[in-house]
Design a protein around this motif. Structure first.
Motif, PDB file in Angstrom:
ATOM      1  N   ARG A 103       0.881  -1.164   0.000  1.00 15.88           N
ATOM      2  CA  ARG A 103       0.000   0.000   0.000  1.00 15.88           C
ATOM      3  C   ARG A 103       0.917   1.212   0.000  1.00 15.88           C
ATOM      4  NH1 ARG A 103       0.444   2.519   4.687  1.00 15.88           N
ATOM      5  NH2 ARG A 103       1.039   1.349   6.531  1.00 15.88           N
ATOM      6  N   PRO A 104       0.435   2.363  -0.455  1.00 16.48           N
ATOM      7  CA  PRO A 104       1.306   3.544  -0.438  1.00 16.48           C
ATOM      8  C   PRO A 104       1.502   4.060   0.984  1.00 16.48           C
ATOM      9  CG  PRO A 104      -0.767   4.006  -1.571  1.00 16.48           C
ATOM     10  CD  PRO A 104      -0.806   2.579  -1.145  1.00 16.48           C
ATOM     11  N   SER A 105       2.709   4.470   1.310  1.00 15.32           N
ATOM     12  CA  SER A 105       3.015   5.036   2.619  1.00 15.32           C
ATOM     13  C   SER A 105       2.314   6.382   2.768  1.00 15.32           C
ATOM     14  CB  SER A 105       4.524   5.231   2.766  1.00 15.32           C
ATOM     15  OG  SER A 105       4.815   5.986   3.912  1.00 15.32           O
ATOM     16  N   SER A 106       1.777   6.641   3.958  1.00 12.15           N
ATOM     17  CA  SER A 106       1.096   7.918   4.193  1.00 12.15           C
ATOM     18  C   SER A 106       2.101   9.074   4.284  1.00 12.15           C
ATOM     19  CB  SER A 106       0.266   7.838   5.468  1.00 12.15           C
ATOM     20  OG  SER A 106       1.087   7.518   6.567  1.00 12.15           O
ATOM     21  N   LEU A 107       3.363   8.753   4.541  1.00 10.38           N
ATOM     22  CA  LEU A 107       4.374   9.804   4.662  1.00 10.38           C
ATOM     23  C   LEU A 107       5.089  10.093   3.352  1.00 10.38           C
ATOM     24  CD1 LEU A 107       5.959   8.693   8.036  1.00 10.38           C
ATOM     25  CD2 LEU A 107       4.274  10.490   7.649  1.00 10.38           C
ATOM     26  N   SER A 108       5.576   9.035   2.705  1.00  8.09           N
ATOM     27  CA  SER A 108       6.395   9.246   1.514  1.00  8.09           C
ATOM     28  C   SER A 108       5.701   8.849   0.212  1.00  8.09           C
ATOM     29  CB  SER A 108       7.698   8.454   1.636  1.00  8.09           C
ATOM     30  OG  SER A 108       7.415   7.066   1.647  1.00  8.09           O
ATOM     31  N   GLY A 109       4.629   8.087   0.299  1.00  5.52           N
ATOM     32  CA  GLY A 109       3.952   7.626  -0.900  1.00  5.52           C
ATOM     33  C   GLY A 109       4.589   6.402  -1.520  1.00  5.52           C
ATOM     34  N   LYS A 110       5.723   5.956  -0.969  1.00  6.65           N
ATOM     35  CA  LYS A 110       6.396   4.766  -1.492  1.00  6.65           C
ATOM     36  C   LYS A 110       5.660   3.517  -1.020  1.00  6.65           C
ATOM     37  CE  LYS A 110      10.964   6.826  -1.690  1.00  6.65           C
ATOM     38  NZ  LYS A 110      12.344   6.777  -1.230  1.00  6.65           N
ATOM     39  N   PRO A 111       5.802   2.398  -1.745  1.00  3.51           N
ATOM     40  CA  PRO A 111       5.112   1.173  -1.330  1.00  3.51           C
ATOM     41  C   PRO A 111       5.687   0.596  -0.038  1.00  3.51           C
ATOM     42  CG  PRO A 111       6.172   0.888  -3.480  1.00  3.51           C
ATOM     43  CD  PRO A 111       6.481   2.260  -3.010  1.00  3.51           C
ATOM     44  N   VAL A 112       4.804   0.237   0.878  1.00  2.00           N
ATOM     45  CA  VAL A 112       5.165  -0.419   2.133  1.00  2.00           C
ATOM     46  C   VAL A 112       4.260  -1.638   2.285  1.00  2.00           C
ATOM     47  CG1 VAL A 112       6.012   1.672   3.271  1.00  2.00           C
ATOM     48  CG2 VAL A 112       3.620   1.045   3.483  1.00  2.00           C
ATOM     49  N   PRO A 113       4.647  -2.614   3.104  1.00  2.00           N
ATOM     50  CA  PRO A 113       3.799  -3.789   3.277  1.00  2.00           C
ATOM     51  C   PRO A 113       2.404  -3.405   3.772  1.00  2.00           C
ATOM     52  CG  PRO A 113       5.944  -4.179   4.240  1.00  2.00           C
ATOM     53  CD  PRO A 113       5.902  -2.734   3.851  1.00  2.00           C
ATOM     54  N   ALA A 114       1.393  -4.077   3.238  1.00  2.00           N
ATOM     55  CA  ALA A 114       0.014  -3.779   3.612  1.00  2.00           C
ATOM     56  C   ALA A 114      -0.322  -4.319   4.997  1.00  2.00           C
ATOM     57  CB  ALA A 114      -0.936  -4.371   2.576  1.00  2.00           C
ATOM     58  N   ASP A 115       0.483  -5.219   5.514  1.00  2.00           N
ATOM     59  CA  ASP A 115       0.239  -5.811   6.824  1.00  2.00           C
ATOM     60  C   ASP A 115       1.518  -5.738   7.654  1.00  2.00           C
ATOM     61  OD1 ASP A 115      -1.243  -7.036   8.780  1.00  2.00           O
ATOM     62  OD2 ASP A 115      -1.626  -8.877   7.668  1.00  2.00           O
ATOM     63  N   THR A 116       1.403  -6.000   8.962  1.00  2.00           N
ATOM     64  CA  THR A 116       2.581  -5.941   9.825  1.00  2.00           C
ATOM     65  C   THR A 116       3.521  -7.096   9.519  1.00  2.00           C
ATOM     66  OG1 THR A 116       1.580  -7.264  11.567  1.00  2.00           O
ATOM     67  CG2 THR A 116       1.230  -4.873  11.657  1.00  2.00           C
ATOM     68  N   ARG A 127      14.495 -19.440   7.006  1.00  2.00           N
ATOM     69  CA  ARG A 127      14.047 -18.407   6.068  1.00  2.00           C
ATOM     70  C   ARG A 127      14.072 -17.039   6.742  1.00  2.00           C
ATOM     71  NH1 ARG A 127      10.382 -18.699   1.361  1.00  2.00           N
ATOM     72  NH2 ARG A 127      10.665 -20.915   1.619  1.00  2.00           N
ATOM     73  N   LYS A 128      14.804 -16.111   6.167  1.00  2.00           N
ATOM     74  CA  LYS A 128      14.906 -14.765   6.720  1.00  2.00           C
ATOM     75  C   LYS A 128      13.781 -13.916   6.140  1.00  2.00           C
ATOM     76  CE  LYS A 128      18.035 -10.839   6.955  1.00  2.00           C
ATOM     77  NZ  LYS A 128      19.341 -10.318   6.547  1.00  2.00           N
ATOM     78  N   ILE A 129      12.992 -13.319   7.021  1.00  2.00           N
ATOM     79  CA  ILE A 129      11.914 -12.430   6.599  1.00  2.00           C
ATOM     80  C   ILE A 129      12.218 -11.058   7.177  1.00  2.00           C
ATOM     81  CG2 ILE A 129       9.447 -11.962   6.755  1.00  2.00           C
ATOM     82  CD1 ILE A 129       8.999 -14.961   6.912  1.00  2.00           C
ATOM     83  N   SER A 130      12.350 -10.074   6.292  1.00  2.00           N
ATOM     84  CA  SER A 130      12.698  -8.745   6.769  1.00  2.00           C
ATOM     85  C   SER A 130      12.158  -7.688   5.820  1.00  2.00           C
ATOM     86  CB  SER A 130      14.212  -8.589   6.892  1.00  2.00           C
ATOM     87  OG  SER A 130      14.817  -8.721   5.634  1.00  2.00           O
ATOM     88  N   TYR A 131      11.982  -6.496   6.391  1.00  2.00           N
ATOM     89  CA  TYR A 131      11.612  -5.332   5.602  1.00  2.00           C
ATOM     90  C   TYR A 131      12.348  -4.131   6.187  1.00  2.00           C
ATOM     91  CZ  TYR A 131       9.133  -1.321   3.880  1.00  2.00           C
ATOM     92  OH  TYR A 131       8.846  -0.114   3.320  1.00  2.00           O
ATOM     93  N   GLY A 132      13.128  -3.472   5.368  1.00  2.00           N
ATOM     94  CA  GLY A 132      13.906  -2.332   5.849  1.00  2.00           C
ATOM     95  C   GLY A 132      14.900  -2.781   6.902  1.00  2.00           C
ATOM     96  N   GLU A 133      14.832  -2.168   8.076  1.00  2.00           N
ATOM     97  CA  GLU A 133      15.745  -2.492   9.168  1.00  2.00           C
ATOM     98  C   GLU A 133      15.196  -3.594  10.078  1.00  2.00           C
ATOM     99  OE1 GLU A 133      18.832  -1.072   9.673  1.00  2.00           O
ATOM    100  OE2 GLU A 133      18.502  -0.160   7.709  1.00  2.00           O
ATOM    101  N   LYS A 134      13.936  -3.960   9.915  1.00  2.00           N
ATOM    102  CA  LYS A 134      13.326  -4.944  10.806  1.00  2.00           C
ATOM    103  C   LYS A 134      13.463  -6.344  10.231  1.00  2.00           C
ATOM    104  CE  LYS A 134      10.042  -2.029  13.066  1.00  2.00           C
ATOM    105  NZ  LYS A 134       8.787  -2.023  13.759  1.00  2.00           N
ATOM    106  N   THR A 135      13.929  -7.257  11.070  1.00  2.00           N
ATOM    107  CA  THR A 135      14.067  -8.659  10.695  1.00  2.00           C
ATOM    108  C   THR A 135      13.389  -9.504  11.754  1.00  2.00           C
ATOM    109  OG1 THR A 135      16.195  -8.214   9.640  1.00  2.00           O
ATOM    110  CG2 THR A 135      15.723 -10.488  10.196  1.00  2.00           C
TER     111      THR A 135
END
Length: 134
Positions: A58-71, A119-127
């Motif tokens: 989904r688009p980020s509310s701050l930058s408009g870039k795509p971010v995961p739609a769920d946690t 299996r490593k699952i990560s997004y940005g700095e969070k792993t």
């Protein structure tokens, strides 16, 4: 319809937020599907969070870039379910949920029981960190 259009239609119709590479195998040959997934990632429809693991965006509310739609935790639970691994929240989050602690865990920790998960699952700095039950 092209392979990419068929995959995009499937993603939009699906209630799942996480997908494995093998979920798209029915849409064509390996290279066609890989190319279509790469194009969807480049367009921001999907986001790669691990080896052969993708999530809706989904688009980020701050930058408009795509971010995961769920946690990240919910994505991890969905991936583990698809892999056939029974997963639960970690020890600290379980203690918070049961009222034995007031500290909120900062790391996304998932208890995978006795399963062997590499299996490593990560997004940005969070792993996601895995823990085994005793």
């Amino acid at each position: 319809m092209t392979t990419k259009e068929r995959i995009l239609s499937s993603i939009r119709r699906s209630k799942d937020s996480a997908f494995l590479r093998k979920d798209f195998d029915r849409f064509g040959e390996y290279r066609q599907v890989s190319r279509a997934i790469s194009e969807l990632v480049a367009e921001g429809v999907l986001l790669r969070v691990g080896y052969g693991t993708y999530v809706k965006t989904r688009p980020s509310s701050l930058s408009g870039k795509p971010v995961p739609a769920d946690t990240l935790l919910n994505v991890t639970f969905e991936v583990m379910r698809k892999l056939g691994v029974k997963a639960d929240v970690g020890r600290d989050a379980k203690a918070l949920r049961e009222g034995r602690s007031t500290q909120v865990p900062m790391l996304p920790v998932v208890n995978v029981g006795k399963a062997r998960v590499s299996r490593k699952i990560s997004y940005g700095e969070k792993t996601v960190v895995y823990e085994k039950s005793r």
